[in-house]
Design a protein around this motif. Structure first.
Motif, PDB file in Angstrom:
ATOM      1  N   ALA A 203       0.817  -1.215   0.000  1.00  0.00           N
ATOM      2  CA  ALA A 203       0.000   0.000   0.000  1.00  0.00           C
ATOM      3  C   ALA A 203       0.851   1.267   0.000  1.00  0.00           C
ATOM      4  N   ILE A 204       1.962   1.281   0.772  1.00  0.00           N
ATOM      5  CA  ILE A 204       2.757   2.520   0.846  1.00  0.00           C
ATOM      6  C   ILE A 204       3.948   2.517  -0.111  1.00  0.00           C
ATOM      7  N   LEU A 205       4.321   1.345  -0.616  1.00  0.00           N
ATOM      8  CA  LEU A 205       5.487   1.266  -1.493  1.00  0.00           C
ATOM      9  C   LEU A 205       5.361   2.127  -2.752  1.00  0.00           C
ATOM     10  N   PRO A 206       4.206   2.119  -3.457  1.00  0.00           N
ATOM     11  CA  PRO A 206       4.104   2.973  -4.661  1.00  0.00           C
ATOM     12  C   PRO A 206       4.316   4.457  -4.357  1.00  0.00           C
ATOM     13  N   TRP A 207       3.842   4.913  -3.202  1.00  0.00           N
ATOM     14  CA  TRP A 207       4.037   6.305  -2.824  1.00  0.00           C
ATOM     15  C   TRP A 207       5.524   6.634  -2.742  1.00  0.00           C
ATOM     16  N   LEU A 208       6.278   5.748  -2.092  1.00  0.00           N
ATOM     17  CA  LEU A 208       7.699   6.014  -1.890  1.00  0.00           C
ATOM     18  C   LEU A 208       8.500   5.821  -3.174  1.00  0.00           C
ATOM     19  N   VAL A 209       8.116   4.852  -3.986  1.00  0.00           N
ATOM     20  CA  VAL A 209       8.812   4.612  -5.260  1.00  0.00           C
ATOM     21  C   VAL A 209       8.712   5.840  -6.172  1.00  0.00           C
ATOM     22  N   ILE A 210       7.592   6.551  -6.094  1.00  0.00           N
ATOM     23  CA  ILE A 210       7.409   7.761  -6.910  1.00  0.00           C
ATOM     24  C   ILE A 210       8.010   8.995  -6.231  1.00  0.00           C
ATOM     25  N   LEU A 211       7.735   9.164  -4.941  1.00  0.00           N
ATOM     26  CA  LEU A 211       8.062  10.426  -4.266  1.00  0.00           C
ATOM     27  C   LEU A 211       9.541  10.572  -3.898  1.00  0.00           C
ATOM     28  N   ILE A 212      10.211   9.477  -3.538  1.00  0.00           N
ATOM     29  CA  ILE A 212      11.628   9.593  -3.167  1.00  0.00           C
ATOM     30  C   ILE A 212      12.477  10.013  -4.374  1.00  0.00           C
ATOM     31  N   PRO A 213      12.369   9.337  -5.545  1.00  0.00           N
ATOM     32  CA  PRO A 213      13.129   9.824  -6.715  1.00  0.00           C
ATOM     33  C   PRO A 213      12.745  11.246  -7.112  1.00  0.00           C
ATOM     34  N   PHE A 214      11.453  11.598  -6.997  1.00  0.00           N
ATOM     35  CA  PHE A 214      11.023  12.946  -7.352  1.00  0.00           C
ATOM     36  C   PHE A 214      11.684  13.984  -6.440  1.00  0.00           C
ATOM     37  N   ALA A 215      11.735  13.701  -5.140  1.00  0.00           N
ATOM     38  CA  ALA A 215      12.360  14.633  -4.197  1.00  0.00           C
ATOM     39  C   ALA A 215      13.851  14.770  -4.471  1.00  0.00           C
ATOM     40  N   LEU A 216      14.515  13.652  -4.788  1.00  0.00           N
ATOM     41  CA  LEU A 216      15.944  13.717  -5.120  1.00  0.00           C
ATOM     42  C   LEU A 216      16.167  14.511  -6.405  1.00  0.00           C
ATOM     43  N   TYR A 217      15.242  14.381  -7.356  1.00  0.00           N
ATOM     44  CA  TYR A 217      15.317  15.151  -8.600  1.00  0.00           C
ATOM     45  C   TYR A 217      15.193  16.649  -8.318  1.00  0.00           C
ATOM     46  N   LYS A 218      14.417  16.997  -7.308  1.00  0.00           N
ATOM     47  CA  LYS A 218      14.190  18.396  -6.942  1.00  0.00           C
ATOM     48  C   LYS A 218      15.258  18.932  -5.989  1.00  0.00           C
ATOM     49  N   ALA A 219      16.334  18.189  -5.755  1.00  0.00           N
ATOM     50  CA  ALA A 219      17.350  18.592  -4.773  1.00  0.00           C
ATOM     51  C   ALA A 219      17.938  19.958  -5.086  1.00  0.00           C
ATOM     52  N   ASN A 220      18.184  20.236  -6.360  1.00  0.00           N
ATOM     53  CA  ASN A 220      18.776  21.526  -6.714  1.00  0.00           C
ATOM     54  C   ASN A 220      17.799  22.676  -6.478  1.00  0.00           C
ATOM     55  N   SER A 238       9.962  29.789  -9.951  1.00  0.00           N
ATOM     56  CA  SER A 238       8.759  30.288  -9.292  1.00  0.00           C
ATOM     57  C   SER A 238       8.756  29.780  -7.857  1.00  0.00           C
ATOM     58  N   ILE A 239       9.036  30.669  -6.910  1.00  0.00           N
ATOM     59  CA  ILE A 239       9.187  30.260  -5.506  1.00  0.00           C
ATOM     60  C   ILE A 239       7.901  29.639  -4.975  1.00  0.00           C
ATOM     61  N   LYS A 240       6.769  30.317  -5.181  1.00  0.00           N
ATOM     62  CA  LYS A 240       5.504  29.818  -4.637  1.00  0.00           C
ATOM     63  C   LYS A 240       5.158  28.442  -5.217  1.00  0.00           C
ATOM     64  N   ARG A 241       5.362  28.286  -6.527  1.00  0.00           N
ATOM     65  CA  ARG A 241       5.026  27.021  -7.191  1.00  0.00           C
ATOM     66  C   ARG A 241       5.900  25.886  -6.673  1.00  0.00           C
ATOM     67  N   GLU A 242       7.221  26.127  -6.583  1.00  0.00           N
ATOM     68  CA  GLU A 242       8.142  25.088  -6.131  1.00  0.00           C
ATOM     69  C   GLU A 242       7.884  24.723  -4.667  1.00  0.00           C
ATOM     70  N   ARG A 243       7.630  25.741  -3.848  1.00  0.00           N
ATOM     71  CA  ARG A 243       7.340  25.460  -2.436  1.00  0.00           C
ATOM     72  C   ARG A 243       6.076  24.627  -2.293  1.00  0.00           C
ATOM     73  N   LEU A 244       5.066  24.943  -3.090  1.00  0.00           N
ATOM     74  CA  LEU A 244       3.799  24.214  -3.020  1.00  0.00           C
ATOM     75  C   LEU A 244       3.984  22.756  -3.446  1.00  0.00           C
ATOM     76  N   ILE A 245       4.703  22.539  -4.545  1.00  0.00           N
ATOM     77  CA  ILE A 245       4.952  21.174  -5.024  1.00  0.00           C
ATOM     78  C   ILE A 245       5.726  20.370  -3.990  1.00  0.00           C
ATOM     79  N   LEU A 246       6.772  20.977  -3.445  1.00  0.00           N
ATOM     80  CA  LEU A 246       7.607  20.274  -2.466  1.00  0.00           C
ATOM     81  C   LEU A 246       6.863  20.065  -1.148  1.00  0.00           C
ATOM     82  N   LEU A 247       5.994  21.017  -0.781  1.00  0.00           N
ATOM     83  CA  LEU A 247       5.186  20.848   0.428  1.00  0.00           C
ATOM     84  C   LEU A 247       4.244  19.667   0.274  1.00  0.00           C
TER      85      LEU A 247
END
Length: 335
Positions: A203-220, A238-247
């Motif tokens: 149940a939680i594995l798909p969430w992490l398989v998608i979100l962990i690589p995405f967060a690492l991609y957004k590291a910069n 766009s500060i507001k957009r990036e903050r919202l996505i990362l939040l």
């Protein structure tokens, strides 16, 4: 450009923490109320164990270990993202109320909606995410100032207030509930790893398989958001957009984790700080290490708690809090 020496150090540390995780997994599989001797672990994992050994390893220990490891990784990454987008070293999904928002949603779902065994495990992360995102919006609303934007210190203070209020709401919810359901909510509040069957992993594995690589991609992007706003705007993001996505990413990671582990705090606070102390503040460097540290810390806490008092042990959340609360006070005084 990242200096090659730092990259080499990061790879060495990744190897060290992977080794610590493997060692802790082996110890956790072998010890407990019903123990399996360490020389029988490999044969059992290869399908050559007795019925009792295979039942203990595959039905009891291994699902719990995997859930704990995944949840710790998710909480650590969530904390690192929150600290980055708020520029606040004290931000943590447990401390600022996100975990309890998810918990109240899970409690309402568990107490007042019909439970279907086939879909229950898969609906929990979705329900927890809905509760967490609603709580996050309310916290952000109360922490926002029209002239200064999102105020980091106020965010933590408002979040702590929401945590206390939502904890009280949980107590009110269970006051008139059935005994069996009260036990479940009580375990959730104390951070007891409860989702220890294979369906909860799927149940939680798909969430992490998608979100962990995405967060690492957004590291910069996180590196840029850590700078002052004129610099961030100057490089064209766009500060507001990036903050919202990362939040949203941080909330989804935390809610998926606590939906099966309960109200665990401080992992998201400690792991990023430990990683930064080892390799510095660049997100490309410390995020992978923070993920491993978070998984290892929660796994270690659960292993200790499970064996410190037999047969039920102490919840992992209590063990983590015993370490994390003094660390939080230290950071609060330091900052």
């Amino acid at each position: 450009m990242i200096h090659p020496t730092i990259v080499k150090k990061q790879r060495l540390l990744l190897g060290v923490f992977l080794a610590l995780i493997i060692i802790t997994i082996v110890i956790s599989m072998g010890i407990g109320y019903s123990s399996v001797s360490f020389d029988r672990l490999i044969p059992t994992l290869l399908g050559q164990g007795t019925f009792k050994e295979e039942f203990i390893v595959f039905s009891i220990r291994l699902p719990r270990i995997i859930i704990t490891l995944l949840a710790g990784m998710a909480l650590a990454l969530s904390g690192a993202i929150l600290q980055g987008i708020t520029r606040n070293d004290l931000a943590d999904p447990g401390i600022i109320g996100i975990n309890y928002g998810a918990g109240v949603a899970v409690a309402v779902f568990f107490l007042f909606f019909p439970i279907d065994e086939g879909s229950f495990a898969y609906l929990l992360p979705v329900v927890a995410f809905a509760g967490a995102i609603l709580t996050t919006c309310l916290i952000a609303l109360f922490s926002y100032n029209k002239n200064e934007g999102l105020q980091p210190v106020k965010l933590v203070l408002v979040g702590v207030g929401f945590s206390m209020a939502l904890s009280g709401a949980m107590v009110v919810l269970i006051s008139g509930a059935e005994r069996s359901k009260v036990e479940f909510i009580s375990k959730w509040l104390s951070g007891n790893i409860w989702g220890t069957d294979w369906p909860f992993i799927w149940a939680i594995l798909p969430w992490l398989v998608i979100l962990i690589p995405f967060a690492l991609y957004k590291a910069n992007r996180l590196n840029i958001l850590a700078l002052n706003e004129p610099v961030a705007i100057g490089v064209g993001i766009s500060i507001k957009r990036e903050r919202l996505i990362l939040l949203f990413t941080a909330v989804a990671l935390a809610s998926s984790a606590v939906s099966v582990t309960g109200g665990i705090t401080f992992i998201g606070l400690m792991a990023p700080h430990m990683a930064k102390a080892l390799v510095g503040p660049r997100n490309q460097l410390f995020l992978p290490i923070a993920i491993l540290i978070g998984g290892w810390l929660l796994l270690l806490a659960d292993t200790i708690g499970r064996n410190i008092v037999e047969p039920d042990g102490l919840p992992a959340g209590i063990i983590v809090s015993l370490i994390g609360a003094p660390y939080f006070i230290y950071l609060l005084l330091k900052k």
